[in-house]
Design a protein around this motif. Structure first.
Motif, PDB file in Angstrom:
ATOM      1  N   ALA A 201       0.823  -1.198   0.000  1.00 54.91           N
ATOM      2  CA  ALA A 201       0.000   0.000   0.000  1.00 54.91           C
ATOM      3  C   ALA A 201       0.864   1.256   0.000  1.00 54.91           C
ATOM      4  O   ALA A 201       0.568   2.228  -0.715  1.00 54.91           O
ATOM      5  N   LEU A 202       1.919   1.261   0.778  1.00 56.44           N
ATOM      6  CA  LEU A 202       2.783   2.439   0.862  1.00 56.44           C
ATOM      7  C   LEU A 202       3.466   2.709  -0.471  1.00 56.44           C
ATOM      8  O   LEU A 202       3.541   3.854  -0.939  1.00 56.44           O
ATOM      9  N   VAL A 203       3.965   1.654  -1.103  1.00 55.36           N
ATOM     10  CA  VAL A 203       4.637   1.824  -2.401  1.00 55.36           C
ATOM     11  C   VAL A 203       3.681   2.356  -3.457  1.00 55.36           C
ATOM     12  O   VAL A 203       4.035   3.214  -4.265  1.00 55.36           O
ATOM     13  N   LEU A 204       2.451   1.883  -3.438  1.00 56.96           N
ATOM     14  CA  LEU A 204       1.501   2.200  -4.500  1.00 56.96           C
ATOM     15  C   LEU A 204       0.751   3.507  -4.297  1.00 56.96           C
ATOM     16  O   LEU A 204       0.162   4.025  -5.244  1.00 56.96           O
ATOM     17  N   THR A 205       0.761   4.037  -3.095  1.00 57.73           N
ATOM     18  CA  THR A 205      -0.008   5.248  -2.828  1.00 57.73           C
ATOM     19  C   THR A 205       0.738   6.470  -3.345  1.00 57.73           C
ATOM     20  O   THR A 205       1.881   6.718  -2.956  1.00 57.73           O
ATOM     21  N   PRO A 206       0.107   7.250  -4.210  1.00 58.54           N
ATOM     22  CA  PRO A 206       0.772   8.432  -4.775  1.00 58.54           C
ATOM     23  C   PRO A 206       0.996   9.502  -3.713  1.00 58.54           C
ATOM     24  O   PRO A 206       0.443   9.447  -2.604  1.00 58.54           O
ATOM     25  N   LEU A 207       1.781  10.507  -4.054  1.00 62.43           N
ATOM     26  CA  LEU A 207       1.863  11.721  -3.261  1.00 62.43           C
ATOM     27  C   LEU A 207       0.674  12.601  -3.643  1.00 62.43           C
ATOM     28  O   LEU A 207       0.220  12.584  -4.789  1.00 62.43           O
ATOM     29  N   SER A 208       0.175  13.371  -2.702  1.00 63.99           N
ATOM     30  CA  SER A 208      -1.000  14.195  -2.987  1.00 63.99           C
ATOM     31  C   SER A 208      -0.753  15.142  -4.154  1.00 63.99           C
ATOM     32  O   SER A 208      -1.665  15.442  -4.928  1.00 63.99           O
ATOM     33  N   ALA A 209       0.488  15.610  -4.310  1.00 56.44           N
ATOM     34  CA  ALA A 209       0.803  16.541  -5.389  1.00 56.44           C
ATOM     35  C   ALA A 209       0.575  15.914  -6.765  1.00 56.44           C
ATOM     36  O   ALA A 209       0.338  16.620  -7.751  1.00 56.44           O
ATOM     37  N   MET A 210       0.631  14.589  -6.833  1.00 62.50           N
ATOM     38  CA  MET A 210       0.453  13.914  -8.119  1.00 62.50           C
ATOM     39  C   MET A 210      -0.970  14.046  -8.641  1.00 62.50           C
ATOM     40  O   MET A 210      -1.216  13.859  -9.829  1.00 62.50           O
ATOM     41  N   LEU A 211      -1.916  14.348  -7.757  1.00 65.90           N
ATOM     42  CA  LEU A 211      -3.297  14.529  -8.189  1.00 65.90           C
ATOM     43  C   LEU A 211      -3.432  15.674  -9.179  1.00 65.90           C
ATOM     44  O   LEU A 211      -4.359  15.709  -9.991  1.00 65.90           O
TER      45      LEU A 211
ATOM     46  N   SER B 178      14.130 -12.308 -10.624  1.00 64.59           N
ATOM     47  CA  SER B 178      13.726 -13.553  -9.984  1.00 64.59           C
ATOM     48  C   SER B 178      12.474 -13.332  -9.173  1.00 64.59           C
ATOM     49  O   SER B 178      12.136 -12.237  -8.789  1.00 64.59           O
ATOM     50  N   GLY B 179      11.786 -14.432  -8.884  1.00 60.65           N
ATOM     51  CA  GLY B 179      10.534 -14.345  -8.144  1.00 60.65           C
ATOM     52  C   GLY B 179      10.696 -13.663  -6.804  1.00 60.65           C
ATOM     53  O   GLY B 179       9.820 -12.942  -6.352  1.00 60.65           O
ATOM     54  N   ALA B 180      11.819 -13.861  -6.149  1.00 56.70           N
ATOM     55  CA  ALA B 180      12.008 -13.248  -4.848  1.00 56.70           C
ATOM     56  C   ALA B 180      12.024 -11.747  -4.946  1.00 56.70           C
ATOM     57  O   ALA B 180      11.725 -11.037  -4.006  1.00 56.70           O
ATOM     58  N   GLU B 181      12.373 -11.224  -6.107  1.00 59.17           N
ATOM     59  CA  GLU B 181      12.445  -9.783  -6.283  1.00 59.17           C
ATOM     60  C   GLU B 181      11.115  -9.196  -6.725  1.00 59.17           C
ATOM     61  O   GLU B 181      10.757  -8.104  -6.322  1.00 59.17           O
ATOM     62  N   VAL B 182      10.395  -9.889  -7.567  1.00 59.48           N
ATOM     63  CA  VAL B 182       9.213  -9.277  -8.151  1.00 59.48           C
ATOM     64  C   VAL B 182       7.912  -9.861  -7.669  1.00 59.48           C
ATOM     65  O   VAL B 182       6.860  -9.351  -7.970  1.00 59.48           O
ATOM     66  N   ALA B 183       7.989 -10.940  -6.917  1.00 60.94           N
ATOM     67  CA  ALA B 183       6.745 -11.613  -6.599  1.00 60.94           C
ATOM     68  C   ALA B 183       5.878 -10.797  -5.684  1.00 60.94           C
ATOM     69  O   ALA B 183       6.296  -9.890  -5.038  1.00 60.94           O
ATOM     70  N   GLY B 184       4.623 -11.197  -5.622  1.00 60.17           N
ATOM     71  CA  GLY B 184       3.674 -10.578  -4.739  1.00 60.17           C
ATOM     72  C   GLY B 184       2.364 -11.227  -5.027  1.00 60.17           C
ATOM     73  O   GLY B 184       1.967 -11.331  -6.158  1.00 60.17           O
ATOM     74  N   ASP B 185       1.688 -11.680  -4.017  1.00 57.35           N
ATOM     75  CA  ASP B 185       0.425 -12.350  -4.252  1.00 57.35           C
ATOM     76  C   ASP B 185      -0.562 -11.396  -4.865  1.00 57.35           C
ATOM     77  O   ASP B 185      -0.639 -10.241  -4.500  1.00 57.35           O
ATOM     78  N   ASP B 186      -1.367 -11.896  -5.761  1.00 58.62           N
ATOM     79  CA  ASP B 186      -2.450 -11.126  -6.332  1.00 58.62           C
ATOM     80  C   ASP B 186      -3.434 -10.881  -5.209  1.00 58.62           C
ATOM     81  O   ASP B 186      -3.910 -11.776  -4.587  1.00 58.62           O
ATOM     82  N   ASP B 187      -3.687  -9.613  -4.902  1.00 53.17           N
ATOM     83  CA  ASP B 187      -4.504  -9.353  -3.742  1.00 53.17           C
ATOM     84  C   ASP B 187      -5.433  -8.197  -3.959  1.00 53.17           C
ATOM     85  O   ASP B 187      -5.536  -7.635  -5.006  1.00 53.17           O
ATOM     86  N   GLY B 188      -6.102  -7.824  -2.887  1.00 52.24           N
ATOM     87  CA  GLY B 188      -7.157  -6.835  -3.001  1.00 52.24           C
ATOM     88  C   GLY B 188      -6.677  -5.429  -3.063  1.00 52.24           C
ATOM     89  O   GLY B 188      -7.462  -4.533  -3.325  1.00 52.24           O
ATOM     90  N   ILE B 189      -5.410  -5.156  -2.792  1.00 52.52           N
ATOM     91  CA  ILE B 189      -5.034  -3.771  -2.806  1.00 52.52           C
ATOM     92  C   ILE B 189      -3.844  -3.515  -3.694  1.00 52.52           C
ATOM     93  O   ILE B 189      -3.561  -2.400  -4.047  1.00 52.52           O
ATOM     94  N   GLY B 190      -3.067  -4.481  -4.035  1.00 53.92           N
ATOM     95  CA  GLY B 190      -1.784  -4.155  -4.525  1.00 53.92           C
ATOM     96  C   GLY B 190      -1.489  -4.551  -5.916  1.00 53.92           C
ATOM     97  O   GLY B 190      -2.325  -4.823  -6.705  1.00 53.92           O
ATOM     98  N   VAL B 191      -0.258  -4.543  -6.171  1.00 48.75           N
ATOM     99  CA  VAL B 191       0.312  -4.855  -7.412  1.00 48.75           C
ATOM    100  C   VAL B 191       0.353  -6.335  -7.584  1.00 48.75           C
ATOM    101  O   VAL B 191       0.743  -7.022  -6.703  1.00 48.75           O
ATOM    102  N   VAL B 192       0.004  -6.844  -8.738  1.00 50.05           N
ATOM    103  CA  VAL B 192       0.018  -8.269  -8.919  1.00 50.05           C
ATOM    104  C   VAL B 192       0.504  -8.574 -10.293  1.00 50.05           C
ATOM    105  O   VAL B 192       0.586  -7.715 -11.090  1.00 50.05           O
ATOM    106  N   GLY B 193       0.700  -9.788 -10.572  1.00 51.24           N
ATOM    107  CA  GLY B 193       1.255 -10.178 -11.836  1.00 51.24           C
ATOM    108  C   GLY B 193       0.460  -9.714 -12.995  1.00 51.24           C
ATOM    109  O   GLY B 193      -0.717  -9.623 -12.922  1.00 51.24           O
TER     110      GLY B 193
END
Length: 558
Positions: free
Chosen positions: A358-368, A394-409
């Motif tokens: 969530a922290l990585v994906l949340t923009p800065l307010s100025a980006m609006l 490698s998977g350890a670097e880019v992986a992330g479960d497909d989920d309700g808030i974030g970045v996924v494959g």
């Protein structure tokens, strides 16, 4: 296109149309995407393909350099053609989707830009450009969701009479029926459930951002709260067969009761109820029990889910509270406040991956305040170097479960959920596009690992029928086995896959009852494309083209 090309022609060389002749269609990217798919199918038959697909790595790199140079020189139309060609012959190169995303966004093809940038993020997750793009993607995907919501409400009468996807579920915010202390937890609880449901093979979960935008358009605010009466309408407008919602109650001090219901959008009276209660401090265990009950009521076997389903998100109630408050700020587009809360959640529990995403994906307010032009200008001035020829990490670097808030494959990814989540591994990819000319391409089968969850789309050769396809694969040495789920087809809906990898090719077979299909794909560690041909049964002879991507860290699903 059908008016311009004689589909029955036997001379492929007579096909003269290319992507530069496609009409600009900024408000309907799927229209343009469909056109490109048709051209891709036609171009596969041209003699030129055999020549270009056999380019050496050095020639492929020069092709990418040419496209980037054309873009930097302002030759957008030619750059688009060159880079789309490069994408076909050099799919593991991450520079190509970076610049194609820029071009498509400048042209007003937002959906196409999102898909390309999701692919780039998956392949180059830790670069400065990637971290910036992930925040822009949050803004763009929100715009897509708002546009969908407006269209859904405008076409409400039609959608309410229309079909829904049987394999789809939407999860809404849980309502607090207890003390004030539980108030913020409803959104965090919903997101954890969404994440867990994403682990179920063949089950599609509606992106939270799409649901939130619809509820706001329906004048239900950003709370995300629905009840038994409104849930079926929400499901219909989202084309989701099922809608899960529920409540939180602390009946006794330090105790928690979670009650959820799953409503069938087609059959309002068809409702399944799930319940779990216990110590408040063990909320994480109660959430898993409710998730498992929902999955069972949707006709799946909870005991056969991937190991990622069992991962505890956090055991810190303080972390979950801050995370939930952050989600509420996020829905209100108060991005700086949201980032502050997500950071608090991480401080409480440094292993809370959902908060990290969530922290990585949340923009800065100025980006609006940024226009599309400013966005592309910023990225083009600090863009990925045309001499960088990396492929998926490698998977350890880019992986992330497909989920309700974030970045996924990408699929979806392409696409849709997108960030590298620490400690969550998917398929491990070795290069194919990285390094200097002395780096060998994938040749040893053991260098390519297809283990993981995959998702994408299929289209028949006529272009008139299409749908989604999901795979859960396990690879041991060169052998690949798994399950397949297909929507939009009357031929095959589910089946088992078995086959083997040789070099970068997967040669396999799908068995679905008495039906058998050949499944052949050209693969990288993050994507597959190829053909599925049904060999027996009523649909024997049908051929589909498919494009599939690994799911895990490149599709935002807020």
């Amino acid at each position: 296109i059908s008016n311009s090309i004689d589909i029955g022609a036997t001379e492929p060389a007579n096909i003269s149309m290319d992507r530069s002749q496609l009409p600009s269609h900024p408000t309907s990217s799927p229209f343009r995407t469909a056109q490109v798919k048709i051209l891709d199918t036609l171009e596969e038959t041209t003699p030129q393909d055999e020549k270009t697909l056999n380019l050496s790595k050095k020639e492929k790199k020069k092709l990418v350099e040419q496209g980037v140079t054309q873009y930097q020189n302002g030759e957008r139309e030619q750059a688009q053609k060159t880079l789309e060609h490069a994408k076909a012959v050099f799919p593991e190169n991450y520079v190509v989707p970076y610049y194609l995303g820029l071009i498509y966004l400048e042209e007003g093809w937002r959906s196409d830009a999102i898909a390309e940038w999701q692919q780039y993020v998956l392949m180059d997750p830790k670069s400065e450009e990637s971290l910036k793009i992930q925040k822009y993607l949050t803004l763009l995907i929100r715009e897509e969701a708002v546009e969908y919501a407006k269209q859904a409400v405008t076409n409400e009468a039609t959608l309410l009479r229309g079909p829904v996807d049987d394999n789809t579920v939407a999860v809404t915010t849980f309502k607090n029926l207890g003390s004030k202390n539980l108030g913020p937890l409803g959104k965090g609880m919903a997101v954890m459930l969404i994440h867990d449901l994403f682990q179920v093979p063949g089950l599609q979960v509606v992106e939270r951002v799409k649901l939130q935008a619809l509820l706001k358009e329906m004048n239900l605010g950003t709370s995300g709260l629905v009840d038994q009466k409104t849930a079926p309408m929400v499901g219909k407008l989202l084309k989701s067969k099922h809608v899960a919602t529920g409540s939180l109650t602390d009946l006794e001090k330090e105790n928690l009761q979670i009650v959820s219901i799953v409503v069938d959008a087609d059959q309002i009276d068809s409702i399944a109820t799930q319940e779990a209660q216990g110590a408040l401090k063990e909320f994480y265990d109660l959430e898993k029990r409710v998730a498992c009950n929902i999955i069972e009521d949707l006709g799946r076997d909870c005991s056969k889910l991937p190991s990622a389903f069992g991962k505890i998100h956090t055991k810190s109630l303080a972390a979950l509270t801050s995370f939930s408050i952050g989600l509420d700020y996020l829905d209100q587009e108060k991005y700086d406040e949201a980032r502050e809360q997500f950071q608090k959640a991480i401080d409480e529990d440094p292993e809370f991956d959902l908060a990290k995403k969530a922290l990585v994906l949340t923009p800065l307010s100025a980006m609006l305040l940024m226009t599309t032009s400013q966005m592309t200008s910023t990225l083009s001035s600090s863009g990925a170097s045309s001499t960088a020829f990396g492929s998926a990490s490698s998977g350890a670097e880019v992986a992330g479960d497909d989920d309700g808030i974030g970045v996924v494959g990408v699929t979806t990814a392409v696409v849709v959920g997108i960030v590298a989540a620490a400690g969550l591994a998917v398929a491990v990819g070795s290069g194919g596009g990285g390094g200097d000319d002395s780096s060998p391409p994938i040749s040893n089968p053991s260098e390519l690992n297809l283990t993981g969850d995959w998702s994408g789309t299929w289209t028949d050769t006529s272009g008139s029928n299409s749908g989604n396809i999901s795979l859960t694969l396990t690879q041991t040495n060169t052998s690949v086995n798994g399950t397949v789920s297909i929507t939009g087809s009357e031929c095959i809906s589910t089946g088992t896959l078995s086959g083997a990898v040789a070099g970068s090719t997967l040669d396999s077979e799908i068995v679905s009852g008495s039906d058998i299909a050949s499944f052949r794909a050209n693969c990288t560690s993050t994507s597959m494309n190829g053909t599925l041909e049904i060999m027996s049964g009523p649909c024997a002879g049908f051929i589909w083209n498919f494009t599939i991507s690994i799911t895990g860290s490149a599709i935002i699903r807020w």
